[in-house]
Design a protein around this motif. Structure first.
Motif: not given
Lengths: 493, 335
Positions: A253-265
């Motif tokens: 994988p590359s280092e480019k974040p495509l999906l970022e999920v943060r603190g999902v509840t």
């Protein structure tokens, strides 16, 4: 040793082309609590289904007290003294405890229910079991744990059942209620009954069980006394030894974040989950049933609305609970259950393949039928879907080909991120390999894949990184090279 | 076999079974008529005439139009019980803008003919939108939601005029019910044809049409596939309501007055036509051609039984039996 209460030997069962049980064995003695262990799809439910008369085995023998039996209906099993305590609370909450216990077997007087006898019988039964429950109380008013006890009473109401099956009885209970339940189970065992106890929680095996049987891939792979085995030993039995090298993930994988999920509840199953998924990466998610894995994908895709936290694709935040937004951002979702939420089963292969793409191939709402036809033909060829033609009703295809139709529909819209929930469930080996190849190709073209799987070999073979979920939270994260089946299982239970 | 026919059923006998049934019914009725001619009871075979054919089409025009809307609803796995009441409400609204009798409503009078037409269409579409809103937003079962509208629209029909009918309609408006194209084809039949053609295009050639099948076949899958199921359902009921408005214009213009009890129980004939036409009440299955022949079969039966002098109560029994038999036959063939 004396004759076992129940003996199942060499049980096999096929569903269509899939071997659900290859060699199922189970020996249960009187006074014993017997734990049935194994991962999802190992064959536990199938052998229980056979024991209760829901399925007919293809071969093998079942003996009770040494005498061979053949069940073809659940009633026969019940009459032979086999009762199950339902996994989910299945009572009728509006009816009384007594009415629930004798549901369908009410004592009658001239065609009317004889409530006096009903309540007296129930009171006697509850008394005999040592349950302090008022038979006239309305079931729905009782605590969940008490309702569970009513279920046990119900299971024991059909005369004196000798074999009692508990299928994940603690999943709805709190700590204190679990202790109470265990007491009851011990008392039942002490009274000479044989208890089959199914659980995902290994802890409970060591707390309550005397003996165990481990299932894997439809076979009994280990059985013995709980006193003779360690937690590690049990896990090793459950995952087996050999790992087959048929996985095809190769890209980095590359280092480019495509999906970022943060603190999902998303209550109650998804609690404060964060992770990043990069272009070209396959992120595996492992967890047991009820760990919140499917709910997490539902929430990311917008089928469920996140109560807090954020989800972003390529830096752009998604509106919570908005599938449309997710699709426009390049997300696509292959759900766990093809029949319920993946396919329009009564419609044709072509119709299903075109469904997601229609929004892009129309002029003022009119379908561009040539583009539709071409797209369908391309998808059938690319996915190698074995069908007599695009007009074939999709429910007539094999599981593997149905799954390829779902994948074909999803890729028709050129997604950037694929959410896959158990992508190879109910799929034969050949199609499995094609699906692995497909997923890997997708990732190698800079797509990102979030893959939920309870198949340990699959998840270890395919994933670049693995998140383990437990009780709705990220319990652990492993890099691809640094994890073993044992690690995952340990983190998940 | 190489053609792609998307969200419809593939080729099967099922598709033509209804045509066979229709032709069989026609043959049966005309055979009985022919026997009477040969017996010398009748001078001619009255069933097999152009006039009678036009009469049948004329008679089915209202039910046919309602059945088109019902087809959309049934394919989407719903049902619309309110079409008869909405028809009456829309007809009453139209009549109030096309009457010489003043004072029935505060606004009653003769307006330019487009006004009553638009009033009926708008009334129908709004009632449909209300149905769709309740079904799709609040997830209320269509049976209940439209049952509510069945009562409410009937009530509104009566409330508009305080329970009185509206008569003395303008000839321009009455043309929609009594006029003839080229002095041969009744205008209601022309409208019926236009409605069928446009609806066929909508259902078979547009993305919306495909979505109706998908939502009815499996709403969860449709949603996962990115279809806005709420909006699809909303529009399905708007289509049904709008067509109730069209039918309301025709019925009012045909009878020359708007009655508060107009269209009572019409929803049942519309559902019957759709079901005889092969649609499944569980959704995802159905065709407009089936509905057309379903409406025709009901029409030919009514007409034939009338011609043969069968009492109306026996007609009801025969019709009831036919509907149930059609569904039994259909479900057996599917199994």
């Amino acid at each position: 040793m004396s004759t076992p209460l129940l003996s199942m030997r060499g049980i096999t069962k096929r569903f269509g082309g899939v071997h659900a049980l290859r060699d199922g064995n189970l020996t249960l003695r009187r006074g014993e609590v017997h734990a049935l262990c194994g991962g999802n799809g190992a064959g536990k439910s199938t052998i229980l289904g056979i024991l209760m008369g829901f399925h007919k085995p293809d071969s093998g023998t079942i003996e009770i007290d040494g005498a061979p039996v053949h069940f073809t209906t659940p009633t026969q099993a019940l009459n032979a003294g086999i009762a199950i305590v339902q996994q989910e609370l299945s009572g009728v909450p509006q009816l009384s405890v007594a009415e629930n216990i004798y549901l369908g077997a009410e004592p009658r007087h001239r065609g009317f229910i004889d409530f006096e006898t009903l309540n007296r019988n129930a009171a006697e039964l509850l008394d005999r079991l040592g349950f302090d429950i008022d038979p006239k109380a309305t079931l729905g008013d009782l605590a969940v744990a008490t309702q569970q006890l009513v279920e046990i009473a119900k299971a024991l109401s059909h005369g004196d059942s000798d074999v009692l099956i508990f299928d994940e009885p603690t999943s709805a209970l709190g700590e204190k209620d679990v202790q109470r339940l265990f007491e009851v189970i011990r008392e039942l065992a002490a009274a000479g009954k044989g208890i089959v106890y199914v659980t995902h929680r290994l802890q409970e095996v060591f707390t309550i069980a005397d003996a165990y049987t481990v299932f894997k891939d439809g076979e009994t792979v280990d059985e013995g006394r709980v006193a003779d085995i360690t937690r590690e030993g049990l896990i090793e039995s459950m995952i087996g030894g050999a790992i087959e090298g048929e996985f095809v993930k190769e890209n980095v994988p590359s280092e480019k974040p495509l999906l970022e999920v943060r603190g999902v509840t998303r209550a109650p199953r998804v609690k404060d989950i964060s992770f990043r998924l990069h272009a070209g990466e396959i992120l595996g998610i492992y967890g047991l049933v009820g760990s919140g894995r499917s709910e997490l994908l539902d929430t990311v895709y917008g089928l469920e609305t996140a109560q807090s936290g954020s989800i972003a694709v390529a830096g752009k935040p998604l509106a919570p609970g908005n599938v449309d937004d997710a699709i426009r951002a390049g997300l696509t979702y292959v759900t766990e259950d093809r029949a319920r939420s993946g396919l329009v089963l009564g419609a044709s292969v072509g119709a299903n393949l075109a469904l997601s793409k229609l929004r892009f191939i129309n002029r003022f709402g009119f379908v561009d039928e040539r583009a539709e036809r071409d797209g369908i033909a391309t998808a059938i060829e690319q996915m190698n879907i074995k069908t007599p033609g695009p007009d074939q009703i999709v429910s007539f295809l094999s599981g593997g080909n149905q799954q390829k139709v779902v994948l074909g529909r999803c890729t028709a819209v050129d997604p950037r991120v694929m959410l896959l929930d158990e992508p190879t469930r109910g799929v034969d080996v050949g199609a499995k390999k094609e699906i692995y190849r497909f997923i890997s190709d997708f990732a190698s073209k800079n797509g990102a894949v979030l893959m939920v799987s309870s198949d340990l070999e699959e998840i270890l073979g395919m994933s670049d990184r693995i998140l383990v979920l437990r009780d709705g939270k990220v319990a652990c994260e492993f890099p691809r090279a640094g994890a073993t089946q044992k690690d995952l299982m340990m983190a998940a239970v | 076999m190489a053609t792609t026919r998307t969200l419809k059923q593939p080729f099967s006998l099922k598709r033509y079974g209804i045509v066979v049934a229709f032709l069989g019914l026609c043959a049966l009725v005309s055979l009985i008529c022919q026997i009477r001619v040969m017996q010398g009871v009748w001078p001619v075979n009255v069933f097999l005439t152009v006039n009678n054919l036009m009469l049948i089409l004329h008679q089915i025009s209202v039910n046919g139009i309602l059945a088109v809307g019902m087809t959309f609803v049934v394919i989407s796995a719903g049902i619309d019980l309110s079409v008869g009441s909405v028809l009456a409400f829309a007809g009453m609204m139209a009549a109030s803008f096309a009457t010489r009798s003043t004072g029935v409503t505060p606004w009653s009078g003769v307006y330019f003919v487009a006004i009553p037409v638009l009033a009926a269409l708008a009334t129908g579409a709004l009632c449909g939108a209300a149905n769709g809103f309740i079904v799709s937003r609040f997830r209320i079962q269509p049976f209940i939601a439209t049952l509510g509208m069945l009562l409410a629209a009937r009530g509104m029909t009566m409330a508009v005029t305080g329970g009185n009918p509206i008569s003395a309609l303008s000839p321009e408006f009455r043309w929609f019910g009594t006029g003839r194209l080229f002095d041969v084809i009744p205008i209601p039949v022309v409208i019926l044809a236009i409605v069928f053609v446009l609806a066929w295009v909508l259902l078979n050639k547009t993305v919306f049409g495909r979505y109706v099948y998908a939502v009815g076949g499996n709403e969860k899958s449709a949603r996962t596939s990115g279809i806005n199921t709420t909006s699809v359902l909303m529009w399905v009921y708007i289509v049904a309501g709008f067509l109730s408005g069209v039918a309301g214009i025709i019925l009012t213009a045909k009878t020359g007055s708007a009655q508060t009890a107009a269209g009572t129980a019409y929803e049942l004939d519309a559902i019957a036509a759709v079901v005889i036409g092969g649609a499944s009440l569980s959704g995802g299955v159905g065709r407009l051609s089936g509905t057309f022949f379903g409406a025709l079969i009901i029409g030919v039966m009514n007409n034939g039984l009338d011609i043969l002098g069968v009492e109306s109560f026996y007609q009801l029994i025969i019709k009831g039996a036919l509907i149930v038999l059609a569904v039994i036959f259909d479900s057996r063939r599917q199994a």
